[in-house]
Write an enzyme that holds these catalytic residues in place. Structure first.
Site, short mmCIF file in Angstrom:
data_model
loop_
_atom_site.label_atom_id
_atom_site.label_comp_id
_atom_site.label_asym_id
_atom_site.label_seq_id
_atom_site.Cartn_x
_atom_site.Cartn_y
_atom_site.Cartn_z
N GLU A 56 -17.96 -27.36 63.86
CA GLU A 56 -18.34 -26.78 62.57
C GLU A 56 -19.37 -27.75 61.97
O GLU A 56 -20.55 -27.45 61.92
CB GLU A 56 -17.11 -26.64 61.65
CG GLU A 56 -17.42 -26.06 60.28
CD GLU A 56 -16.19 -26.05 59.34
OE1 GLU A 56 -15.22 -26.80 59.58
OE2 GLU A 56 -16.22 -25.28 58.33
N HIS A 82 -10.24 -26.51 65.40
CA HIS A 82 -11.55 -26.46 64.77
C HIS A 82 -12.43 -27.51 65.46
O HIS A 82 -12.02 -28.67 65.60
CB HIS A 82 -11.46 -26.85 63.29
CG HIS A 82 -10.95 -25.78 62.38
ND1 HIS A 82 -9.78 -25.12 62.57
CD2 HIS A 82 -11.49 -25.26 61.24
CE1 HIS A 82 -9.60 -24.24 61.59
NE2 HIS A 82 -10.62 -24.31 60.77
N ASP A 90 -12.16 -17.33 57.25
CA ASP A 90 -11.88 -18.76 57.01
C ASP A 90 -11.06 -18.95 55.73
O ASP A 90 -9.84 -19.10 55.80
CB ASP A 90 -13.18 -19.57 56.97
CG ASP A 90 -13.01 -21.02 57.39
OD1 ASP A 90 -11.89 -21.40 57.78
OD2 ASP A 90 -13.99 -21.78 57.33
N ASP A 91 -11.73 -18.99 54.59
CA ASP A 91 -11.06 -19.18 53.29
C ASP A 91 -11.61 -18.14 52.32
O ASP A 91 -12.48 -18.45 51.48
CB ASP A 91 -11.32 -20.61 52.77
CG ASP A 91 -10.78 -21.65 53.74
OD1 ASP A 91 -9.56 -21.87 53.76
OD2 ASP A 91 -11.59 -22.20 54.51
N HIS A 144 -7.24 -19.47 56.72
CA HIS A 144 -6.24 -20.42 56.22
C HIS A 144 -5.55 -19.73 55.07
O HIS A 144 -6.21 -19.36 54.09
CB HIS A 144 -6.92 -21.71 55.76
CG HIS A 144 -7.77 -22.32 56.84
ND1 HIS A 144 -7.36 -23.38 57.59
CD2 HIS A 144 -9.01 -21.97 57.32
CE1 HIS A 144 -8.30 -23.70 58.48
NE2 HIS A 144 -9.31 -22.85 58.34
N HIS A 183 -8.99 -16.46 62.41
CA HIS A 183 -9.32 -17.75 61.80
C HIS A 183 -9.39 -17.58 60.29
O HIS A 183 -10.42 -17.21 59.72
CB HIS A 183 -10.66 -18.26 62.36
CG HIS A 183 -11.11 -19.57 61.79
ND1 HIS A 183 -12.15 -20.30 62.33
CD2 HIS A 183 -10.68 -20.29 60.73
CE1 HIS A 183 -12.34 -21.39 61.62
NE2 HIS A 183 -11.45 -21.41 60.63
N1 ADE Z 1 -9.45 -26.03 56.16
C1 ADE Z 1 -9.68 -24.91 55.47
N2 ADE Z 1 -10.89 -24.43 55.78
C2 ADE Z 1 -11.43 -25.27 56.70
C3 ADE Z 1 -12.65 -25.30 57.42
N3 ADE Z 1 -13.61 -24.39 57.26
N4 ADE Z 1 -12.86 -26.34 58.26
C4 ADE Z 1 -11.94 -27.28 58.42
N5 ADE Z 1 -10.77 -27.28 57.77
C5 ADE Z 1 -10.52 -26.28 56.92
ZN ZN Z 2 -11.14 -22.90 59.26
#
Ligand code: ADE
Ligand code: ZN
Length: 321
Positions: free
Chosen positions: A192, A189, A270-271, A11, A9
């Site tokens: 969250e 997703h 995640d990011d 992006h 997971h």
């Molecule tokens: N796009 C990038 N990061 C995300 C996240 N944590 N939740 C939903 N969409 C995303």
């Molecule tokens: Zn994500």
């Protein structure tokens, strides 16, 4: 040496580091609204998912050509591999690029070029998952998915991301059914910021094989029982959850509660360029702030490989360490 980990997971656009933003802006003659790196970095304070998404989408303007997407993907592979990641399944957001005039083939060519050489260059197996922006019209998702299929792009799956609340999985039943009929894996997703109901929908209406995040499942004991019973993996992102205020602090993160409930949990970044670190940083901070033990780390590492879409042969190789 710790066991290898699969990252399931992340992006790829969320691995766009500030330095690369400035370098690509220069290369593509894009005027940035930031005076310098410090000015950009001062904006990495988020109050919720949307406040992050605003910056995430704004910074993508520097990504224009296949070379940009290839450089971005290789930069992530190099960093992930140095941090002990041996296999990755990453998201990309085709609509975010097509909608600002970047031809889809530039995105796909760049990403797939890096995927094609990741084992040789970085010792890292990799696969791409096209993620649908759930806060955009359904017809847009259908159109971009059709184009990806028409181009015979070798993606491994379809995902669903972006602003969750008010954009339930049920909206995207048809495009996910098409993805499944194309033989693709499907993930979403859910849970969250959104309610447990969205996790039920992701499972029942989209046929999701993994739930991305899923931390709010803990609010619904029947849902937890289902996820445990069916061994549905949850790709949890601890540092992300702190930075987007889903949890108050890492020491209060429900990761251990999830493990103890018998959920098939994995740890992911995640990011990573936005949330303070890559997978190894997540593990290091979990050890320091949640007291994550070596045995728990080992379980999480094995879970990540079990939960991946790698071939049985690759999984066996990774599980041998
Ligand atoms: N796009 C990038 N990061 C995300 C996240 N944590 N939740 C939903 N969409 C995303
Ligand atoms: Zn994500």
């Amino acid at each position: 040496m710790s066991s290898p980990v699969a990252e399931l997971h992340m992006h790829i656009e969320g691995s766009l580091e500030p330095e690369l933003i400035f370098a690509l802006a220069e290369r593509n003659s894009v005027q940035l609204p930031y005076t310098d790196l410090d000015d950009l970095r001062s904006r990495y304070e988020f109050t919720d998912l949307q406040s992050f998404l605003d910056l995430y989408f704004a910074n993508m303007q520097v990504l224009r050509t296949a070379q940009d997407f290839a450089d971005l993907t290789r930069a992530y592979f190099a960093r992930a591999s140095a941090g002990g990641v041996a296999h990755v399944e990453f998201f990309f957001n085709p609509q975010a690029h097509v909608n600002r005039g970047v031809p889809l083939h530039e995105v796909l060519d760049g990403i797939m070029d890096a995927v094609g050489t990741s084992e040789r260059e970085f010792g890292l197996s990799s696969a791409a998952i096209a993620a649908i922006l759930r806060d955009r019209p359904v017809h847009e998702a259908e159109e971009v998915f059709s184009e990806i299929i028409r181009l015979q792009t070798p993606i491994v799956g379809l995902g669903l991301d972006s602003a969750e609340v008010g954009n339930p999985p049920s909206l995207f039943e048809d495009v996910f059914a098409r993805a499944r009929s194309e033989g693709l894996h499907v993930v979403a997703h859910a849970g969250e910021e959104g309610p447990p109901e969205y996790i039920w929908q992701a499972l029942d209406l989209l046929g999701a094989e993994r739930i991305d995040h899923g931390v709010r499942a803990l609010e619904d004991p029947a849902l937890v029982a289902r996820l445990v019973d069916e061994e549905v993996p949850l790709t949890v992102c601890p540092l992300s959850n702190v930075r987007l205020c889903v949890v108050d602090s890492l020491s209060e993160h429900p990761l251990r509660t999830m493990l103890e409930a018998g959920l098939l949990v994995t740890v992911n970044s995640d990011d990573p360029a936005y949330f303070g670190g890559y997978v190894d940083d997540n593990f290091a901070q979990l050890r320091d702030q949640l007291g994550l033990t070596d045995a728990e780390r080992e379980t999480l590492a094995r879970n990540s490989i079990t939960a991946s879409f790698a071939s049985d042969a690759r999984k066996a190789q990774l599980l041998r360490g």
